[in-house]
Design a protein around this motif. Structure first.
Motif, PDB file in Angstrom:
ATOM      1  N   ASN A  48      52.090  39.322  43.045  1.00 35.01           N
ATOM      2  CA  ASN A  48      51.610  40.694  43.230  1.00 35.01           C
ATOM      3  C   ASN A  48      51.360  41.004  44.700  1.00 35.01           C
ATOM      4  O   ASN A  48      51.282  40.084  45.529  1.00 35.01           O
ATOM      5  N   GLY A 102      47.665  39.527  44.715  1.00 37.97           N
ATOM      6  CA  GLY A 102      46.755  40.034  43.694  1.00 37.97           C
ATOM      7  C   GLY A 102      45.366  40.402  44.166  1.00 37.97           C
ATOM      8  O   GLY A 102      44.594  41.004  43.406  1.00 37.97           O
ATOM      9  N   GLY A 144      42.627  38.689  44.508  1.00 36.26           N
ATOM     10  CA  GLY A 144      41.575  38.181  43.650  1.00 36.26           C
ATOM     11  C   GLY A 144      41.462  38.879  42.309  1.00 36.26           C
ATOM     12  O   GLY A 144      40.384  38.887  41.688  1.00 36.26           O
ATOM     13  N   GLY A 145      42.560  39.462  41.840  1.00 40.92           N
ATOM     14  CA  GLY A 145      42.547  40.126  40.543  1.00 40.92           C
ATOM     15  C   GLY A 145      42.566  41.635  40.609  1.00 40.92           C
ATOM     16  O   GLY A 145      42.701  42.304  39.577  1.00 40.92           O
ATOM     17  N   GLY A 166      46.369  42.545  39.647  1.00 42.20           N
ATOM     18  CA  GLY A 166      47.014  41.667  38.664  1.00 42.20           C
ATOM     19  C   GLY A 166      46.329  40.323  38.600  1.00 42.20           C
ATOM     20  O   GLY A 166      45.779  39.840  39.595  1.00 42.20           O
ATOM     21  N   MET A 167      46.380  39.706  37.434  1.00 41.52           N
ATOM     22  CA  MET A 167      45.643  38.466  37.198  1.00 41.52           C
ATOM     23  C   MET A 167      46.534  37.217  37.185  1.00 41.52           C
ATOM     24  O   MET A 167      46.033  36.120  36.981  1.00 41.52           O
ATOM     25  N   GLU A 168      47.832  37.380  37.412  1.00 43.77           N
ATOM     26  CA  GLU A 168      48.736  36.225  37.328  1.00 43.77           C
ATOM     27  C   GLU A 168      48.362  35.125  38.321  1.00 43.77           C
ATOM     28  O   GLU A 168      48.377  33.936  37.988  1.00 43.77           O
ATOM     29  N   GLU A 169      48.031  35.512  39.540  1.00 43.41           N
ATOM     30  CA  GLU A 169      47.643  34.510  40.544  1.00 43.41           C
ATOM     31  C   GLU A 169      46.361  33.793  40.136  1.00 43.41           C
ATOM     32  O   GLU A 169      46.240  32.564  40.290  1.00 43.41           O
ATOM     33  N   VAL A 170      45.409  34.534  39.613  1.00 46.21           N
ATOM     34  CA  VAL A 170      44.109  33.961  39.230  1.00 46.21           C
ATOM     35  C   VAL A 170      44.232  33.052  38.015  1.00 46.21           C
ATOM     36  O   VAL A 170      43.695  31.940  37.984  1.00 46.21           O
ATOM     37  N   ASP A 171      44.952  33.516  36.998  1.00 43.89           N
ATOM     38  CA  ASP A 171      44.990  32.807  35.717  1.00 43.89           C
ATOM     39  C   ASP A 171      45.981  31.646  35.674  1.00 43.89           C
ATOM     40  O   ASP A 171      45.731  30.647  34.982  1.00 43.89           O
TER      41      ASP A 171
END
Length: 338
Positions: free
Chosen positions: A213, A217, A219-220, A223-228
């Motif tokens: 993203n 991202g 930190g969310g 988008g949450m792909e990096e975090v999750d």
């Protein structure tokens, strides 16, 4: 120290495309012979015609096996499969005989590599439609190499001007590619990338993972792909001993790698890495297939049917392809990646 000249097999590619021409042009460059011992696998009549088209002073030395080659500048050592009817050959046209021939050149080259008679393959373009017309059950090089070597999911790496790019996913829609960006896959691919670089003799192996993203991202926020998934995958790989960092925003990571901050980048999807490489230098972007029992480099362009047989095609990419194979071949070890 003088570089060890390894034998490099060059399957000629689709006879109706630019493969024979760019191979002939490349082998008219003395630097190629200073770096390696090239052997063409193809059809002698097609290659003779290609030499005439590109107007180079080259002689063909037909051999049955690589150990018979002269490997002298000005002489092209060629294993002749004699599988093209020149009366039927049409440049720039999909033909069944060309699809069958292109596959035969690759299959023969792979067998030579498996037998240890050549150290690497530098492949030229083939055409998906010609393969289909010839009833060859593969859509491209990667699928052929997977089958011919019994290799699962070979790892693609691009190299251009010292920048190396791996790909977490390949030919998928963006939606499907995102679904594959799991913690487990990121961890596994970073391990595989590290092993691939090690096989190629790369001692320093700091690998950056590109973000998905904008700003990875934030930190969310985007988008949450990096975090999750992506960051946890990187952290798991680091725990395994891999020198990995990221996710690094994709709008800067490739520039940083090009200037030496990272030894390689793991691109998350096809276009992310392809655009970065080809905008850096389209003609010098070379593909390396890792995970095979031998080294394979390839040009990253097609058969260019629209200009085939016209002495228009540039050989820069093919020359870089052969040089890169020559560069890595002496350091390449053939043990199977686990």
């Amino acid at each position: 120290m003088t570089q060890l000249r390894e034998i490099i097999a060059i399957p000629m590619g689709d006879p109706a495309g630019i493969g024979p021409e760019i191979t002939a042009k490349s082998l008219a460059n003395k630097e190629i012979y200073d770096m390696c011992k090239p052997v063409v696998v193809g059809d002698a009549n097609v290659f003779k015609k290609a030499i005439e088209i590109v107007e180079k002073d080259l002689q063909i030395n037909i051999i049955a096996s690589p150990e018979e080659g002269k490997y002298e500048y000005g002489t092209v050592d060629l294993i002749d499969l004699n599988n093209i009817d020149m009366n039927e050959l049409q440049y720039g046209v999909v033909q069944a005989q060309c699809g069958k021939a292109a596959f035969a050149y690759i299959e023969t080259s792979v067998n030579l590599a498996k037998e240890g008679k050549v150290k690497a393959l530098a492949t030229t373009p083939i055409n998906k439609e010609s393969l289909k017309a010839g009833e060859i059950p593969y859509i491209g090089h990667t699928e052929m190499l997977e089958s011919l070597t019994n290799t699962q999911d070979p790892l693609t790496m691009f190299q251009v001007r010292g920048m190396r790019i791996f790909f977490l996913t390949r030919h998928l829609s963006l939606k499907d590619a995102i679904a594959q960006m799991t913690k487990e896959r990121v961890r596994d691919y970073l391990t595989r990338c590290d092993k691939a670089l090690q096989r190629l003799g790369v001692e320093s192996r700091k690998i950056a993972v590109a973000g998905l993203n904008p700003h990875s991202g934030e930190g969310g926020l985007f988008g949450m792909e990096e975090v999750d998934e992506i960051r946890p995958g990187i952290e798991a790989a680091i725990e395994d001993g891999i020198d990995a960092v990221g996710p690094v925003p994709a709008d800067s990571v490739f520039h940083q790698a090009l200037h030496g901050k990272y030894d390689a980048v793991l691109s998350l999807y096809h276009d992310q890495g392809h655009i970065a490489a080809k905008m850096t230098d389209f003609h010098r972007t070379i593909s390396i297939t890792n995970g095979l029992p031998f080294l394979r480099t390839s040009v990253d362009h097609g058969t260019a049917f629209d200009i085939a047989g016209k002495n228009i095609a540039s050989s820069v990419s093919m020359e870089e392809c052969i040089k890169l194979a020559a560069q890595y071949a002496p350091r390449f070890t053939a043990e199977t990646m686990e």
